[in-house]
Design a protein around this motif. Sequence first.
Motif, PDB file in Angstrom:
ATOM      1  N   LYS A 252       0.840  -1.193   0.000  1.00  0.00           N
ATOM      2  CA  LYS A 252       0.000   0.000   0.000  1.00  0.00           C
ATOM      3  C   LYS A 252       0.877   1.245   0.000  1.00  0.00           C
ATOM      4  CE  LYS A 252      -3.864  -2.180   2.424  1.00  0.00           C
ATOM      5  NZ  LYS A 252      -4.675  -2.216   3.671  1.00  0.00           N
ATOM      6  N   GLY A 253       0.523   2.201  -0.825  1.00  0.00           N
ATOM      7  CA  GLY A 253       1.279   3.441  -0.912  1.00  0.00           C
ATOM      8  C   GLY A 253       2.456   3.375  -1.860  1.00  0.00           C
ATOM      9  N   THR A 254       2.704   2.216  -2.468  1.00  0.00           N
ATOM     10  CA  THR A 254       3.822   2.068  -3.402  1.00  0.00           C
ATOM     11  C   THR A 254       3.319   2.258  -4.824  1.00  0.00           C
ATOM     12  OG1 THR A 254       4.855   0.472  -1.921  1.00  0.00           O
ATOM     13  CG2 THR A 254       5.681   0.557  -4.178  1.00  0.00           C
ATOM     14  N   GLU A 255       4.006   3.102  -5.578  1.00  0.00           N
ATOM     15  CA  GLU A 255       3.609   3.361  -6.967  1.00  0.00           C
ATOM     16  C   GLU A 255       4.088   2.200  -7.838  1.00  0.00           C
ATOM     17  OE1 GLU A 255       2.156   4.166 -10.176  1.00  0.00           O
ATOM     18  OE2 GLU A 255       1.719   5.694  -8.659  1.00  0.00           O
ATOM     19  N   LEU A 256       3.147   1.383  -8.326  1.00  0.00           N
ATOM     20  CA  LEU A 256       3.492   0.170  -9.060  1.00  0.00           C
ATOM     21  C   LEU A 256       3.261   0.266 -10.563  1.00  0.00           C
ATOM     22  CD1 LEU A 256       2.093  -2.582  -6.652  1.00  0.00           C
ATOM     23  CD2 LEU A 256       4.457  -1.846  -6.942  1.00  0.00           C
ATOM     24  N   ALA A 257       2.862   1.444 -11.046  1.00  0.00           N
ATOM     25  CA  ALA A 257       2.559   1.556 -12.478  1.00  0.00           C
ATOM     26  C   ALA A 257       3.746   1.176 -13.363  1.00  0.00           C
ATOM     27  CB  ALA A 257       2.073   2.968 -12.787  1.00  0.00           C
ATOM     28  N   PRO A 258       4.971   1.740 -13.133  1.00  0.00           N
ATOM     29  CA  PRO A 258       6.095   1.360 -13.993  1.00  0.00           C
ATOM     30  C   PRO A 258       6.421  -0.126 -13.889  1.00  0.00           C
ATOM     31  CG  PRO A 258       6.624   3.289 -12.644  1.00  0.00           C
ATOM     32  CD  PRO A 258       5.362   2.698 -12.100  1.00  0.00           C
ATOM     33  N   PHE A 259       6.214  -0.662 -12.721  1.00  0.00           N
ATOM     34  CA  PHE A 259       6.479  -2.071 -12.473  1.00  0.00           C
ATOM     35  C   PHE A 259       5.510  -2.965 -13.244  1.00  0.00           C
ATOM     36  CE2 PHE A 259       5.830  -5.923 -10.063  1.00  0.00           C
ATOM     37  CZ  PHE A 259       7.108  -6.313  -9.705  1.00  0.00           C
ATOM     38  N   ALA A 260       4.209  -2.679 -13.103  1.00  0.00           N
ATOM     39  CA  ALA A 260       3.168  -3.505 -13.722  1.00  0.00           C
ATOM     40  C   ALA A 260       3.193  -3.419 -15.244  1.00  0.00           C
ATOM     41  CB  ALA A 260       1.799  -3.086 -13.190  1.00  0.00           C
ATOM     42  N   GLU A 261       3.525  -2.240 -15.782  1.00  0.00           N
ATOM     43  CA  GLU A 261       3.551  -2.071 -17.243  1.00  0.00           C
ATOM     44  C   GLU A 261       4.639  -2.937 -17.878  1.00  0.00           C
ATOM     45  OE1 GLU A 261       4.061   2.069 -17.813  1.00  0.00           O
ATOM     46  OE2 GLU A 261       2.055   2.600 -17.097  1.00  0.00           O
ATOM     47  N   ASP A 262       5.788  -3.023 -17.243  1.00  0.00           N
ATOM     48  CA  ASP A 262       6.901  -3.792 -17.795  1.00  0.00           C
ATOM     49  C   ASP A 262       6.735  -5.289 -17.585  1.00  0.00           C
ATOM     50  OD1 ASP A 262       8.142  -1.569 -18.717  1.00  0.00           O
ATOM     51  OD2 ASP A 262       9.520  -1.362 -17.018  1.00  0.00           O
ATOM     52  N   HIS A 263       5.933  -5.688 -16.587  1.00  0.00           N
ATOM     53  CA  HIS A 263       5.827  -7.107 -16.241  1.00  0.00           C
ATOM     54  C   HIS A 263       4.367  -7.497 -16.008  1.00  0.00           C
ATOM     55  CE1 HIS A 263      10.200  -7.340 -15.777  1.00  0.00           C
ATOM     56  NE2 HIS A 263      10.109  -6.174 -15.174  1.00  0.00           N
ATOM     57  N   PRO A 264       3.568  -7.574 -17.096  1.00  0.00           N
ATOM     58  CA  PRO A 264       2.157  -7.970 -16.951  1.00  0.00           C
ATOM     59  C   PRO A 264       2.024  -9.411 -16.459  1.00  0.00           C
ATOM     60  CG  PRO A 264       2.795  -7.911 -19.257  1.00  0.00           C
ATOM     61  CD  PRO A 264       3.933  -7.310 -18.493  1.00  0.00           C
ATOM     62  N   HIS A 265       3.028 -10.223 -16.718  1.00  0.00           N
ATOM     63  CA  HIS A 265       3.106 -11.590 -16.181  1.00  0.00           C
ATOM     64  C   HIS A 265       4.573 -11.902 -15.927  1.00  0.00           C
ATOM     65  CE1 HIS A 265       4.683 -13.090 -20.011  1.00  0.00           C
ATOM     66  NE2 HIS A 265       3.764 -12.319 -20.598  1.00  0.00           N
ATOM     67  N   PHE A 266       4.842 -12.808 -14.998  1.00  0.00           N
ATOM     68  CA  PHE A 266       6.235 -13.059 -14.625  1.00  0.00           C
ATOM     69  C   PHE A 266       6.347 -14.322 -13.793  1.00  0.00           C
ATOM     70  CE2 PHE A 266       4.214 -10.134 -11.647  1.00  0.00           C
ATOM     71  CZ  PHE A 266       4.414 -10.761 -10.422  1.00  0.00           C
ATOM     72  N   HIS A 267       7.585 -14.744 -13.573  1.00  0.00           N
ATOM     73  CA  HIS A 267       7.925 -15.829 -12.653  1.00  0.00           C
ATOM     74  C   HIS A 267       8.840 -15.258 -11.574  1.00  0.00           C
ATOM     75  CE1 HIS A 267       6.612 -19.213 -15.311  1.00  0.00           C
ATOM     76  NE2 HIS A 267       6.847 -18.311 -16.252  1.00  0.00           N
TER      77      HIS A 267
END
Length: 398
Positions: free
Chosen positions: A156-171
Amino acid sequence: MNILVVDDEEVIRSGLERTITRQFPEHRVLLAGSPAEAVELLRSRPVDLVLTDVLMPGMTGLELMAFSRAKQPQVKWVVISAYSEFAYAQEAVRLGARAYLLKPIGKDSLIALIEELGCEIAEERERGREADLMKRNLRFLREAVLARWFAGLDLKGTELAPFAEDHPHFHLVMVRLESDADTKLEHFIVENVLTELMEASGRGFVASVDSRCLLGLVTLREGSGMSGLNDQLRSHLKRYLKTPFQVMHSARIEDLAAVPAEVRRMRASMAAQGYEHYTSGGEKAIEVAVQYIHTHYSDEISLEKVASIVYLNPVYFSQLFKQRTGSGFKEYVTQLRLAQAMELLRSSELKIGDIAERVGYPDVRHFSQIFRKKTGFTPSEYRQETGQGETDEAGEGI
């Protein structure tokens, strides 16, 4: 400009530092007497140029350079080698070293090389300052995300937009090291090996999340699979790591909310999983250890001291030493010392007290007791049996 000099010989480190600081007082010179010290400096200080020796205990200058490329591609490398090590210098250039210097190192060539590389570094720094800042901020975000996931904390409170855009799925990939000693060098190796494998299979990143564990995240490109990456990672770690380890990866994840539970599952599974051991790296470490023992058997020598020289956990070093040599560490040292003592008893007229001291036993009574226990003779009896001189029972304490 920050210049790191890595060499296990103090006289060479001091000589290079003296030459550089006299000619370039504006530059800062950092010194490392081992690859482990170099790793710590590379992780904690900004370094522009590394001058490294080729052959050092525990890890070669080429391995140090290879492991550093993924995390610190901006660092320029210069390799120092003797003429007989020219093949290493050729390999260093193939790996990306800007130049090599032959021992003894000429001051003029060193000064000219530093002037040339200093100009290049200043230009590159100016061009890349803004881009580097953006990359560092993204890296800190990624590391913070992995650390919080590993600790079981929410985002909570962490900006995850750059993270989620680069990794829509992952291991996820988790590596755990088994060691009570300092594992900075091992963390450095895992980070760089896993980063290179991720870049070869897709895109991802890795971070140390505590003193023993690292957590990585990778989004695979089409046609790549986790089994191949996992096998390559194990193979590389068996070759280079100096401590037992575990590797585990998750299934494909598409929902960030599922990550905390998956991390808990992986940690629980690791608790019941055995550790893997390195192979060729271990053989090299034991070779270095045996050479050290044969050179220093007359000195005070301990398992802990020799293990630290080859950067191994003492418990693991003990197991590996017996596996490679067929003898326990203490037994190996004792047999070596007694073999040298028997040779001196047969071939010299030295007093038994002098022989005891030469083979690492300053207490002649202790030496005589061990000698008799292992051979069935006192040193004097052995000398008589082999036809060397008269009895010398003084100080044997029998």
